[in-house]
Design a protein around this motif. Sequence first.
Motif, PDB file in Angstrom:
ATOM      1  N   PRO A 158      40.093   9.446  61.510  1.00 34.19           N
ATOM      2  CA  PRO A 158      39.266   8.771  62.539  1.00 34.19           C
ATOM      3  C   PRO A 158      38.273   7.783  61.931  1.00 34.19           C
ATOM      4  CG  PRO A 158      39.390  11.133  62.965  1.00 34.19           C
ATOM      5  CD  PRO A 158      39.965  10.918  61.598  1.00 34.19           C
ATOM      6  N   PHE A 159      37.650   8.154  60.814  1.00 33.73           N
ATOM      7  CA  PHE A 159      36.677   7.259  60.188  1.00 33.73           C
ATOM      8  C   PHE A 159      37.333   5.971  59.719  1.00 33.73           C
ATOM      9  CE2 PHE A 159      34.950   5.701  56.134  1.00 33.73           C
ATOM     10  CZ  PHE A 159      33.694   5.274  56.559  1.00 33.73           C
ATOM     11  N   MET A 160      38.476   6.103  59.034  1.00 35.82           N
ATOM     12  CA  MET A 160      39.096   4.900  58.473  1.00 35.82           C
ATOM     13  C   MET A 160      39.621   3.988  59.579  1.00 35.82           C
ATOM     14  SD  MET A 160      42.642   6.420  56.861  1.00 35.82           S
ATOM     15  CE  MET A 160      44.093   6.751  57.880  1.00 35.82           C
ATOM     16  N   ALA A 161      40.059   4.558  60.702  1.00 37.51           N
ATOM     17  CA  ALA A 161      40.558   3.733  61.800  1.00 37.51           C
ATOM     18  C   ALA A 161      39.438   2.896  62.402  1.00 37.51           C
ATOM     19  CB  ALA A 161      41.200   4.619  62.860  1.00 37.51           C
ATOM     20  N   VAL A 162      38.300   3.518  62.671  1.00 36.22           N
ATOM     21  CA  VAL A 162      37.156   2.797  63.240  1.00 36.22           C
ATOM     22  C   VAL A 162      36.663   1.728  62.280  1.00 36.22           C
ATOM     23  CG1 VAL A 162      34.755   3.012  63.995  1.00 36.22           C
ATOM     24  CG2 VAL A 162      36.446   4.716  64.704  1.00 36.22           C
ATOM     25  N   PHE A 163      36.560   2.065  61.009  1.00 34.28           N
ATOM     26  CA  PHE A 163      36.097   1.140  59.974  1.00 34.28           C
ATOM     27  C   PHE A 163      36.977  -0.106  59.918  1.00 34.28           C
ATOM     28  CE2 PHE A 163      36.424  -0.270  55.499  1.00 34.28           C
ATOM     29  CZ  PHE A 163      35.092  -0.605  55.250  1.00 34.28           C
ATOM     30  N   TYR A 164      38.295   0.103  59.934  1.00 36.23           N
ATOM     31  CA  TYR A 164      39.232  -1.011  59.818  1.00 36.23           C
ATOM     32  C   TYR A 164      39.246  -1.865  61.086  1.00 36.23           C
ATOM     33  CZ  TYR A 164      43.508  -3.560  58.694  1.00 36.23           C
ATOM     34  OH  TYR A 164      44.423  -4.547  58.437  1.00 36.23           O
ATOM     35  N   VAL A 165      39.197  -1.213  62.241  1.00 36.84           N
ATOM     36  CA  VAL A 165      39.229  -1.935  63.517  1.00 36.84           C
ATOM     37  C   VAL A 165      38.023  -2.869  63.638  1.00 36.84           C
ATOM     38  CG1 VAL A 165      38.967  -1.668  66.009  1.00 36.84           C
ATOM     39  CG2 VAL A 165      40.634  -0.276  64.778  1.00 36.84           C
ATOM     40  N   LEU A 166      36.838  -2.395  63.270  1.00 38.56           N
ATOM     41  CA  LEU A 166      35.637  -3.228  63.342  1.00 38.56           C
ATOM     42  C   LEU A 166      35.758  -4.450  62.424  1.00 38.56           C
ATOM     43  CD1 LEU A 166      32.816  -0.517  63.457  1.00 38.56           C
ATOM     44  CD2 LEU A 166      33.645  -1.947  65.340  1.00 38.56           C
ATOM     45  N   GLY A 167      36.290  -4.243  61.227  1.00 38.21           N
ATOM     46  CA  GLY A 167      36.484  -5.363  60.307  1.00 38.21           C
ATOM     47  C   GLY A 167      37.461  -6.387  60.848  1.00 38.21           C
ATOM     48  N   ALA A 168      38.556  -5.906  61.463  1.00 37.51           N
ATOM     49  CA  ALA A 168      39.559  -6.816  62.028  1.00 37.51           C
ATOM     50  C   ALA A 168      38.991  -7.616  63.194  1.00 37.51           C
ATOM     51  CB  ALA A 168      40.780  -6.011  62.481  1.00 37.51           C
ATOM     52  N   LEU A 169      38.222  -6.962  64.050  1.00 37.00           N
ATOM     53  CA  LEU A 169      37.639  -7.654  65.200  1.00 37.00           C
ATOM     54  C   LEU A 169      36.659  -8.743  64.774  1.00 37.00           C
ATOM     55  CD1 LEU A 169      37.041  -4.678  67.665  1.00 37.00           C
ATOM     56  CD2 LEU A 169      38.835  -6.426  67.773  1.00 37.00           C
ATOM     57  N   SER A 170      36.012  -8.566  63.625  1.00 33.91           N
ATOM     58  CA  SER A 170      35.078  -9.592  63.146  1.00 33.91           C
ATOM     59  C   SER A 170      35.805 -10.885  62.793  1.00 33.91           C
ATOM     60  CB  SER A 170      34.311  -9.071  61.925  1.00 33.91           C
ATOM     61  OG  SER A 170      35.110  -9.077  60.755  1.00 33.91           O
ATOM     62  N   VAL A 171      37.046 -10.769  62.320  1.00 29.78           N
ATOM     63  CA  VAL A 171      37.844 -11.960  61.986  1.00 29.78           C
ATOM     64  C   VAL A 171      38.379 -12.604  63.265  1.00 29.78           C
ATOM     65  CG1 VAL A 171      39.834 -12.847  60.711  1.00 29.78           C
ATOM     66  CG2 VAL A 171      38.498 -10.951  59.771  1.00 29.78           C
ATOM     67  N   ILE A 172      38.918 -11.779  64.153  1.00 29.15           N
ATOM     68  CA  ILE A 172      39.480 -12.298  65.401  1.00 29.15           C
ATOM     69  C   ILE A 172      38.407 -12.994  66.233  1.00 29.15           C
ATOM     70  CG2 ILE A 172      40.579 -11.652  67.580  1.00 29.15           C
ATOM     71  CD1 ILE A 172      41.976  -9.390  66.028  1.00 29.15           C
ATOM     72  N   ALA A 173      37.203 -12.413  66.274  1.00 29.55           N
ATOM     73  CA  ALA A 173      36.112 -12.987  67.067  1.00 29.55           C
ATOM     74  C   ALA A 173      35.732 -14.373  66.563  1.00 29.55           C
ATOM     75  CB  ALA A 173      34.900 -12.061  67.034  1.00 29.55           C
ATOM     76  N   LEU A 174      35.717 -14.563  65.235  1.00 30.61           N
ATOM     77  CA  LEU A 174      35.335 -15.864  64.676  1.00 30.61           C
ATOM     78  C   LEU A 174      36.428 -16.908  64.885  1.00 30.61           C
ATOM     79  CD1 LEU A 174      33.014 -17.253  63.127  1.00 30.61           C
ATOM     80  CD2 LEU A 174      34.216 -16.700  61.007  1.00 30.61           C
ATOM     81  N   ASN A 175      37.671 -16.440  65.041  1.00 33.60           N
ATOM     82  CA  ASN A 175      38.801 -17.348  65.241  1.00 33.60           C
ATOM     83  C   ASN A 175      39.415 -17.145  66.628  1.00 33.60           C
ATOM     84  OD1 ASN A 175      39.332 -18.463  62.267  1.00 33.60           O
ATOM     85  ND2 ASN A 175      38.925 -16.268  62.084  1.00 33.60           N
ATOM     86  N   ILE A 176      38.565 -16.853  67.599  1.00 34.93           N
ATOM     87  CA  ILE A 176      39.029 -16.473  68.931  1.00 34.93           C
ATOM     88  C   ILE A 176      39.858 -17.571  69.597  1.00 34.93           C
ATOM     89  CG2 ILE A 176      36.962 -17.311  70.140  1.00 34.93           C
ATOM     90  CD1 ILE A 176      38.884 -14.017  70.852  1.00 34.93           C
ATOM     91  N   GLU A 177      39.606 -18.825  69.223  1.00 39.43           N
ATOM     92  CA  GLU A 177      40.368 -19.915  69.837  1.00 39.43           C
ATOM     93  C   GLU A 177      41.841 -19.884  69.433  1.00 39.43           C
ATOM     94  OE1 GLU A 177      38.984 -21.345  65.849  1.00 39.43           O
ATOM     95  OE2 GLU A 177      38.111 -20.246  67.538  1.00 39.43           O
ATOM     96  N   ASN A 178      42.154 -19.154  68.349  1.00 38.12           N
ATOM     97  CA  ASN A 178      43.543 -19.052  67.889  1.00 38.12           C
ATOM     98  C   ASN A 178      44.248 -17.804  68.401  1.00 38.12           C
ATOM     99  OD1 ASN A 178      43.214 -21.402  66.338  1.00 38.12           O
ATOM    100  ND2 ASN A 178      42.423 -20.246  64.591  1.00 38.12           N
ATOM    101  N   LEU A 179      43.529 -16.965  69.130  1.00 40.52           N
ATOM    102  CA  LEU A 179      44.116 -15.687  69.551  1.00 40.52           C
ATOM    103  C   LEU A 179      45.267 -15.881  70.526  1.00 40.52           C
ATOM    104  CD1 LEU A 179      44.049 -12.622  69.408  1.00 40.52           C
ATOM    105  CD2 LEU A 179      42.336 -12.636  71.241  1.00 40.52           C
ATOM    106  N   TRP A 180      45.042 -16.634  71.589  1.00 39.94           N
ATOM    107  CA  TRP A 180      46.110 -16.843  72.574  1.00 39.94           C
ATOM    108  C   TRP A 180      47.297 -17.604  71.963  1.00 39.94           C
ATOM    109  CZ3 TRP A 180      48.739 -15.123  76.252  1.00 39.94           C
ATOM    110  CH2 TRP A 180      49.575 -15.944  77.016  1.00 39.94           C
ATOM    111  N   PRO A 181      47.075 -18.695  71.216  1.00 39.53           N
ATOM    112  CA  PRO A 181      48.219 -19.358  70.575  1.00 39.53           C
ATOM    113  C   PRO A 181      49.001 -18.421  69.649  1.00 39.53           C
ATOM    114  CG  PRO A 181      46.298 -20.788  70.522  1.00 39.53           C
ATOM    115  CD  PRO A 181      45.826 -19.455  71.009  1.00 39.53           C
ATOM    116  N   SER A 182      48.306 -17.479  68.999  1.00 42.33           N
ATOM    117  CA  SER A 182      48.986 -16.543  68.103  1.00 42.33           C
ATOM    118  C   SER A 182      49.874 -15.593  68.892  1.00 42.33           C
ATOM    119  CB  SER A 182      47.961 -15.752  67.284  1.00 42.33           C
ATOM    120  OG  SER A 182      47.227 -16.606  66.431  1.00 42.33           O
ATOM    121  N   PHE A 183      49.339 -15.041  69.990  1.00 42.27           N
ATOM    122  CA  PHE A 183      50.150 -14.175  70.851  1.00 42.27           C
ATOM    123  C   PHE A 183      51.329 -14.948  71.433  1.00 42.27           C
ATOM    124  CE2 PHE A 183      46.729 -10.931  71.200  1.00 42.27           C
ATOM    125  CZ  PHE A 183      47.521  -9.802  71.088  1.00 42.27           C
TER     126      PHE A 183
END
Length: 551
Positions: free
Chosen positions: A215-240
């Motif tokens: 549980p700890f490692m999942a939360v830790f990794y998810v928060l780190g991933a969201l920090s990247v996606i949030a900064l590049n949010i304009e690329n999220l829909w084109p990526s999907f």
Amino acid sequence: MEALNNWLLTLDGFLGSSAWFPYVLLGVGLFFTLYLGFPQIRYFRQAWRVVSGKYDHSHMKGDTSHFQALTTALSGTVGTGNIGGVAFAIFLGGPAALFWMWMTAFLGMTTKFVEVTLSHKYRDRAPDGTMAGGPMYYMDKRLNMKWLAIIFAIATVISSFGTGNLPQINNIAQGMEATFGIKPILTGGVLAVILAMVILGGISRIAKVTSKVVPFMAVFYVLGALSVIALNIENLWPSFKAVFANAFTGSAAAGGFLGASFAYAFNRGVNRGLFSNEAGQGSAPIAHASARADEPVSEGLVSILEPFIDTIIICTLTGMVILCSGVWTEKFENKFQRADMVVLAGNYTDTVDADRQQLYAYLNGQDSEVKTFSGAVKVVEGQVAEGGPITVINARSVAEDVRFRLGGHPYSGLLDITNGKLEDPDVNVVGKSLVHSAELTTRAFTRGYFGDYGQYVVSIGLLLFAFSTAIAWSYYGDRAVIYLLGYKWVMPYRVLYVAGFFWASFSDTTMVWNLAAVAIVLMTLPNLFGILMLAKEMKQTVRDYWASLKD
């Protein structure tokens, strides 16, 4: 090592990388999904109720709770496949590969439900009093196919090294060296000692460790991933959009990425999806056999959550980080691994459409005019001076600023090349090219709010993910050893497991991945055959469970 790697590639070509294997894997999952009426959707809420402990009772037979069995199985699946495996799939097949990882996970939720239920139903008690289960037990006790059970158990022991051991520490050591400059042999030595301390305690200690770490490692990794996606949010829909748009056509060329055909993206996506969530491989049922439950279906329901958490959530986050950041099309300075590199005859560039088309065909196994180079080239101060013309391809991309080095210094002299491969094993090659596996994910995580500190999220996440996987797979292997040779051979196996863990920390990355690819299929095929043979029994077992629950 190069000869061994070539042999593994050849063997993988007939197995996991063959045209037929993805269809077999997805076909079994599709069959059970339709035959059982989409259990991954209909039973999803019930799965959460069971794992919450609602139906737990202390008098039930077993060694762990439903939650501990889930976290142990998740620790076996959430590993390098979620960090390095997703990156490897996108590197090979582009965004389209991620779509097929999703499909593998969705259908795999049903496959895992079936294999866990049947394995739990026919589990046995080991001489030390703990539960022992897995596909080998239903193959032996229900199908009366001891020969098939033996094949599966042997494959499990091999796969415990090829899937759960060697690739895990290899990626940990690679990440720790890239981020902190720690030598791989030191990382391997320290973690090998810790691994030994954990696995010698058996399933009880393993379950306690994984139930806290996962549980700890999942939360830790998810928060780190969201920090990247949030900064590049304009690329999220084109990526999907790219993931779905390219699913049935293959991924087009972009930047240094030369493109991937549909067949290549489909095969690699399914293959990496299996490596990530292990649905159909028969490994998770071994962990779930330890759960305290009188109803096998209840533990099968818990296993539905594994591919969902592992692939639908965590792998998707990794994939979006890589796609949104754009690093999958960029070239980076790196040391070329021999297995990733080939020297072609002629000058090619990825900025000319005609060259791109020829290289695309060559890399995707289609008819092409591209030929490998054989001959000698003269190198002066690390640069090619005479001979050729040649083009160096590394990591499926046209390499730039290529330099040859010997002993840390620019190399001067003749280089013999045969069928695109350097003859001198002591000459190193560096330059700019695409990167893959954990290194690609690490690059992507530096494009978020944490900047360069984002690489620490990957390194620490990789350490936790991969190490917990190695812990879980040691248990899978020792249950198979008990079935094959008896309990007295468990300790020698564990010693060998720790030794292999240490050795892989400084071995060739690509070879380890290729070994893992072969080992996975050697487990999967017997297991898929076995569960198909028991399809009618599975359906009746599910009916009986719901009837008893109503009563």
